[in-house]
Design a protein around this motif. Structure first.
Motif, PDB file in Angstrom:
ATOM      1  N   ARG A 595      24.985  44.596  42.123  1.00 52.82           N
ATOM      2  CA  ARG A 595      25.940  45.599  42.583  1.00 52.82           C
ATOM      3  C   ARG A 595      25.482  47.007  42.200  1.00 52.82           C
ATOM      4  O   ARG A 595      25.690  47.970  42.937  1.00 52.82           O
ATOM      5  CB  ARG A 595      27.325  45.320  41.993  1.00 52.82           C
ATOM      6  N   THR A 596      24.853  47.111  41.023  1.00 52.42           N
ATOM      7  CA  THR A 596      24.353  48.418  40.570  1.00 52.42           C
ATOM      8  C   THR A 596      23.340  48.973  41.552  1.00 52.42           C
ATOM      9  O   THR A 596      23.400  50.138  41.955  1.00 52.42           O
ATOM     10  CB  THR A 596      23.723  48.297  39.181  1.00 52.42           C
ATOM     11  N   TYR A 597      22.374  48.130  41.955  1.00 50.47           N
ATOM     12  CA  TYR A 597      21.340  48.598  42.873  1.00 50.47           C
ATOM     13  C   TYR A 597      21.900  48.876  44.264  1.00 50.47           C
ATOM     14  O   TYR A 597      21.470  49.810  44.944  1.00 50.47           O
ATOM     15  CB  TYR A 597      20.199  47.593  42.947  1.00 50.47           C
ATOM     16  N   LEU A 598      22.878  48.071  44.702  1.00 47.69           N
ATOM     17  CA  LEU A 598      23.466  48.310  46.016  1.00 47.69           C
ATOM     18  C   LEU A 598      24.249  49.622  46.039  1.00 47.69           C
ATOM     19  O   LEU A 598      24.224  50.356  47.030  1.00 47.69           O
ATOM     20  CB  LEU A 598      24.377  47.148  46.416  1.00 47.69           C
ATOM     21  N   GLN A 599      24.939  49.917  44.944  1.00 47.63           N
ATOM     22  CA  GLN A 599      25.629  51.207  44.870  1.00 47.63           C
ATOM     23  C   GLN A 599      24.613  52.348  44.898  1.00 47.63           C
ATOM     24  O   GLN A 599      24.823  53.373  45.554  1.00 47.63           O
ATOM     25  CB  GLN A 599      26.484  51.288  43.602  1.00 47.63           C
ATOM     26  N   TRP A 600      23.522  52.162  44.190  1.00 45.98           N
ATOM     27  CA  TRP A 600      22.428  53.140  44.195  1.00 45.98           C
ATOM     28  C   TRP A 600      21.889  53.303  45.616  1.00 45.98           C
ATOM     29  O   TRP A 600      21.616  54.419  46.074  1.00 45.98           O
ATOM     30  CB  TRP A 600      21.345  52.648  43.251  1.00 45.98           C
ATOM     31  N   ALA A 601      21.736  52.175  46.316  1.00 41.99           N
ATOM     32  CA  ALA A 601      21.258  52.216  47.704  1.00 41.99           C
ATOM     33  C   ALA A 601      22.216  53.009  48.587  1.00 41.99           C
ATOM     34  O   ALA A 601      21.788  53.815  49.427  1.00 41.99           O
ATOM     35  CB  ALA A 601      21.089  50.797  48.243  1.00 41.99           C
ATOM     36  N   ARG A 602      23.520  52.808  48.413  1.00 47.20           N
ATOM     37  CA  ARG A 602      24.487  53.544  49.224  1.00 47.20           C
ATOM     38  C   ARG A 602      24.417  55.043  48.928  1.00 47.20           C
ATOM     39  O   ARG A 602      24.611  55.872  49.817  1.00 47.20           O
ATOM     40  CB  ARG A 602      25.898  52.995  48.992  1.00 47.20           C
ATOM     41  N   ARG A 603      24.151  55.374  47.673  1.00 44.26           N
ATOM     42  CA  ARG A 603      23.990  56.799  47.345  1.00 44.26           C
ATOM     43  C   ARG A 603      22.751  57.368  48.038  1.00 44.26           C
ATOM     44  O   ARG A 603      22.770  58.487  48.567  1.00 44.26           O
ATOM     45  CB  ARG A 603      23.865  56.977  45.827  1.00 44.26           C
ATOM     46  N   ASN A 604      21.662  56.602  48.021  1.00 44.05           N
ATOM     47  CA  ASN A 604      20.447  57.061  48.706  1.00 44.05           C
ATOM     48  C   ASN A 604      20.688  57.247  50.203  1.00 44.05           C
ATOM     49  O   ASN A 604      20.233  58.224  50.806  1.00 44.05           O
ATOM     50  CB  ASN A 604      19.312  56.063  48.480  1.00 44.05           C
ATOM     51  N   LEU A 605      21.406  56.306  50.796  1.00 45.99           N
ATOM     52  CA  LEU A 605      21.709  56.414  52.222  1.00 45.99           C
ATOM     53  C   LEU A 605      22.575  57.640  52.501  1.00 45.99           C
ATOM     54  O   LEU A 605      22.317  58.405  53.432  1.00 45.99           O
ATOM     55  CB  LEU A 605      22.405  55.137  52.698  1.00 45.99           C
ATOM     56  N   SER A 606      23.607  57.828  51.677  1.00 45.92           N
ATOM     57  CA  SER A 606      24.490  58.982  51.867  1.00 45.92           C
ATOM     58  C   SER A 606      23.744  60.289  51.699  1.00 45.92           C
ATOM     59  O   SER A 606      23.982  61.253  52.433  1.00 45.92           O
ATOM     60  CB  SER A 606      25.652  58.917  50.864  1.00 45.92           C
ATOM     61  N   LEU A 607      22.843  60.328  50.724  1.00 41.31           N
ATOM     62  CA  LEU A 607      22.071  61.543  50.468  1.00 41.31           C
ATOM     63  C   LEU A 607      21.284  61.965  51.697  1.00 41.31           C
ATOM     64  O   LEU A 607      21.037  63.153  51.923  1.00 41.31           O
ATOM     65  CB  LEU A 607      21.127  61.308  49.291  1.00 41.31           C
ATOM     66  N   ASN A 608      20.916  61.005  52.526  1.00 40.48           N
ATOM     67  CA  ASN A 608      20.129  61.271  53.727  1.00 40.48           C
ATOM     68  C   ASN A 608      20.984  61.309  54.987  1.00 40.48           C
ATOM     69  O   ASN A 608      20.457  61.305  56.099  1.00 40.48           O
ATOM     70  CB  ASN A 608      19.029  60.219  53.861  1.00 40.48           C
ATOM     71  N   GLY A 609      22.305  61.338  54.800  1.00 37.58           N
ATOM     72  CA  GLY A 609      23.193  61.426  55.948  1.00 37.58           C
ATOM     73  C   GLY A 609      23.258  60.163  56.765  1.00 37.58           C
ATOM     74  O   GLY A 609      23.544  60.199  57.958  1.00 37.58           O
ATOM     75  N   LEU A 610      23.013  59.014  56.124  1.00 36.39           N
ATOM     76  CA  LEU A 610      23.020  57.720  56.819  1.00 36.39           C
ATOM     77  C   LEU A 610      24.291  56.973  56.438  1.00 36.39           C
ATOM     78  O   LEU A 610      24.549  56.729  55.268  1.00 36.39           O
ATOM     79  CB  LEU A 610      21.779  56.907  56.445  1.00 36.39           C
ATOM     80  N   SER A 611      25.083  56.603  57.426  1.00 35.67           N
ATOM     81  CA  SER A 611      26.422  56.082  57.173  1.00 35.67           C
ATOM     82  C   SER A 611      26.425  54.561  57.056  1.00 35.67           C
ATOM     83  O   SER A 611      25.532  53.865  57.535  1.00 35.67           O
ATOM     84  CB  SER A 611      27.354  56.467  58.316  1.00 35.67           C
ATOM     85  N   GLU A 612      27.499  54.050  56.435  1.00 39.26           N
ATOM     86  CA  GLU A 612      27.677  52.603  56.326  1.00 39.26           C
ATOM     87  C   GLU A 612      27.947  51.969  57.679  1.00 39.26           C
ATOM     88  O   GLU A 612      27.799  50.757  57.837  1.00 39.26           O
ATOM     89  CB  GLU A 612      28.812  52.287  55.348  1.00 39.26           C
ATOM     90  N   ALA A 613      28.370  52.772  58.647  1.00 35.70           N
ATOM     91  CA  ALA A 613      28.631  52.217  59.971  1.00 35.70           C
ATOM     92  C   ALA A 613      27.369  51.608  60.580  1.00 35.70           C
ATOM     93  O   ALA A 613      27.436  50.610  61.297  1.00 35.70           O
ATOM     94  CB  ALA A 613      29.171  53.308  60.900  1.00 35.70           C
TER      95      ALA A 613
END
Length: 725
Positions: A595-613
């Protein structure tokens, strides 16, 4: 002269001053402002005009009477004494909206019931039939308010709330109310910009409310034109001639507006379903020719190139984040939004409406004005920005100069000087390659000299040292001395204080405890790999969040990803998914058990303007997930750990033993013309012969090692590109 009445217009809290200006401009005489309301004097035609043209009001109420009273009896008597037959017919369908309470009237339902009884009994007392109650579609809506010992009775001329413009057939999650959207546009001076030919962009447009309101405002289209029901049509004092005249005038203005060219109004959203909802709403409003929306990630936000728009408004209502984890991810979304503003929209204005102003502060642009508002029940702020260099926040690293001063005072031992010389030699050797490829994160030393068994990695201006296990022939004291010499040499060569060098010491213990970890700092650095922005943490974890040796593979994924469906197995912090997203992947899926790494991954995606959608993360055991996967992917990265006995797994993963089955299960999810990239860091790994028999394989190991990892001996990892035969 037409008869004049007393009216009350209600609005969301915080919009009172804007509403007062609007009502005055529409011809009414202002009376008194209260929280969420404005009283005014006007004739019926002016009240109709406000119903039709107000972009801010919720309701327009015709005041019948106001009297003192807090008891149920006083309420009943006051309403029964009104001449109700002047306002509604005995056969009318009515409903009562009651607000307020007292010691005797303790809830709105009781107040509404008592008010309804008084109205019904008025008609029964005169021998007429009683009006019926219809809460859904009444002919007349009566509004009763009890406040500070006074009861105000009014006819609701608007019927349902005026914010409902009748163009919304569907909405995205938590859509912005239309009158609040209009208020944001007015506060941002959109009408002024539109009159000068300025454009408008909403990069997270949702169901398109801001876009539609902006277009109607710029084109001077009456916001109530699409509504088919009004509260005043069942009122006995209704003046249909005055109303029809106002409608005819508004329709003529709209027809005239439709024949002209108008400012560029565009919206983007990463969610395809939401974009379809926005398109439907825009078409319902009759604005499909003037307002354009498309599916686009925040990562793609830039100034339109088909038309020069030197002035305009970037306006949006980004997500707020209700959970702590969400806020951590959204921080990077807001930062990306700020970076895009600075990179592409200099000279424009921006308006960011957020329920989390702290996130707004992290955008790197200083707002020049703020307004406190409510989005439903959520306290929110509208942040206004002049996007120019004077508003850009420049972060100065005062500690950097202190580090240089401290590092220059270090006196190296002979061994330390030898190690420093090797570092300088390696830096010089890698310099041309690093600069040519714009590489920020790279390995500068990897146990080049046996007596100094460490890896030294550069992350921008920061340095990370990982100690290898010393042989049993080396005493603990010697190992510690050599590590001190390494630290002192690194400090001097890179001009950084020892306290700001990340050091992972390895000692003769078992498992992960063999590393001596420092106290957590929660210190994430933002660095760049290719076009992607990456978060690394040098201090708090055993790994930094970025495996440097896999750089060529990730960049190749970015180059191949356009239009592809990408799957990232054992995804770690999701950097490969970020590269795929930046490269234009249709969507990405990242699967990991941490879960720690997945949260980190979501932060990386958000930082690049990439959405969960479009960029989903899955918390799962990859082996189990593959067994149940029914989707197909065009591009897959399979990079399993060498060995794992996590408590969250049913059994042990051994890559040497299990890679054949892993590859088979992954190939089942690979499209016929797709590519699987398989890699492993197991030093003595051997690919099973059965893999080559079943599939077309290409050994990419040598290619996949950049200059900072191209050393003699066994490679740090192995890599194969695998396709269906």
């Amino acid at each position: 002269m037409s008869q004049r009445y007393s009216f009350i217009a209600t609005c969301p809290k915080g919009l009172e001053q804007l509403l007062a200006s609007e009502i005055s401009a529409l011809g009414a005489e202002l009376n008194r402002e209260t929280v969420g309301a404005m009283s005014f004097i006007a004739d019926v035609a002016t009240a109709y005009r406000i119903c039709l043209w107000s972009r801010l009001a919720n309701r327009v109420l015709l005041v019948l009477t106001e009297f003192r009273g807090e008891s149920a009896d006083a309420l009943y008597d006051g309403l029964k004494n009104l001449k109700w037959d002047e306002h509604l017919s005995a056969d009318s369908k009515i409903t009562v909206d009651f607000n307020g309470q007292s010691n005797d009237i303790r809830n709105t339902h009781f107040g509404a019931l008592k008010s309804k009884d008084a109205i019904v009994d008025y008609f029964l007392a005169s021998g007429a039939q009683r009006p019926s109650v219809d809460k859904e579609n009444p002919d007349v809506r009566v509004n009763v308010r009890l406040r500070k010992g006074y009861i105000t009775v009014a006819i609701d001329l608007s019927g349902e709330s005026l914010h409902r413009r009748a163009y919304r057939s569907s909405g995205a999650m938590a859509p912005l109310k239309e009158n609040l959207a209009a208020a944001l546009l007015l506060r941002a001076d959109w009408p002024g910009m539109a009159s000068r030919g300025g454009g408008l962009i909403d990069p997270m447009c949702g169901s398109g409310t801001l876009l539609i309101e902006a277009a109607m405002m710029a084109m001077q289209i009456a916001p109530g034109l699409l509504r088919s029901r009004w509260g005043f049509t069942g009122w006995r004092g209704h003046d249909p001639i005055a109303w029809d005249s106002l409608l005819e005038e508004a329709r003529a203005l709209r027809s005239k507006a439709m024949a002209k060219d108008w400012p560029e109004i565009r919206g983007y959203d990463a969610n395809g379903k939401v974009v379809a909802q926005a398109e439907e709403n825009i078409d319902n409003a009759g604005l499909g020719r003037f307002v354009k929306v498309s599916r686009r990630e925040l990562a793609q936000l830039a100034m339109p190139t088909h038309r020069t728009v030197p002035e305009g408004l970037l306006i949006t209502n980004p997500p707020y984040g209700e959970r702590l984890g969400e806020q951590a991810e959204l921080l990077h979304l807001y930062r990306h939004l700020g970076q895009a503003m600075k990179a592409h929209f200099t000279g424009w204005q921006a308006a960011i409406f957020t329920g989390n102003p702290d996130l707004g502060k992290r955008m790197g642009v200083r707002s020049h004005k703020q307004y406190q508002l409510l989005n439903g029940t959520i306290p929110a702020k509208l942040l206004l920005f002049n996007i120019n260099s004077e508003a850009f926040v420049v972060e100065r690293d005062q500690a950097q100069q202190q580090d240089k001063n401290a590092a220059s005072d270090v006196q190296l031992t002979a061994g330390g000087q030898m190690f420093a010389n090797r570092l300088r030699k390696n830096i010089k050797r890698l310099s041309k390659w690093k600069n040519k490829n714009e590489i920020e994160c790279y390995r500068v030393y990897d146990a080049d000299m046996p007596e100094y068994a460490v890896a030294v990695d550069c992350y921008g201006s920061a340095v990370h040292i990982a100690e290898y296990m010393a042989p049993v022939t080396i005493s603990e004291e010697d190992a510690e001395r050599r590590l001190r010499e390494v630290i002192e040499a690194v400090s001097q060569v890179f001009s950084v204080s020892a306290g700001n060098i990340a050091i992972k010491e390895r000692r003769r213990q078992r498992g992960k405890d063999q590393y001596q970890r420092q106290a957590p700092r929660n210190s994430f650095m933002e660095l760049r790999e290719g076009q992607a922005k990456i978060l690394v943490n040098l201090f708090d974890y055993l790994d930094t969040g970025l495996f440097l040796d896999h750089r060529p593979v990730r960049l190749d994924i970015a180059a191949r990803a356009k239009g592809k469906r990408f799957l990232n197995l054992f995804s770690y912090t999701g950097v490969a998914s970020v590269q795929a997203g930046i490269g234009g992947a249709r969507f990405t899926t990242s699967v990991d058990m941490s879960r720690t790494y997945l949260q980190w991954a979501r932060r990386n995606l958000s930082l690049n303007g990439l959405s969960e959608a479009r960029h989903r993360t899955e918390h799962a055991d990859c082996r189990k997930w593959l067994k149940s996967c029914e989707d197909q992917y065009d591009l897959i990265l399979l990079d399993p750990p060498t060995f794992s006995n996590s408590k969250r797994m049913d059994d042990v993963l051994d890559t040497q033993r299990d890679h054949g089955e892993l590859i088979d299960d992954t190939m089942r999810c690979l499209a016929p013309d797709g590519l699987l990239i398989f890699s492993t860091n197991k030093r003595d790994f051997s690919l099973d012969d059965s893999v080559a028999e079943k599939y077309q394989i290409e050994d990419k190991t040598k290619w996949s090692l950049d200059e900072d990892f191209s050393r003699g001996g066994k490679p740090i990892h192995y890599c194969w590109y695998i396709r269906h035969r």
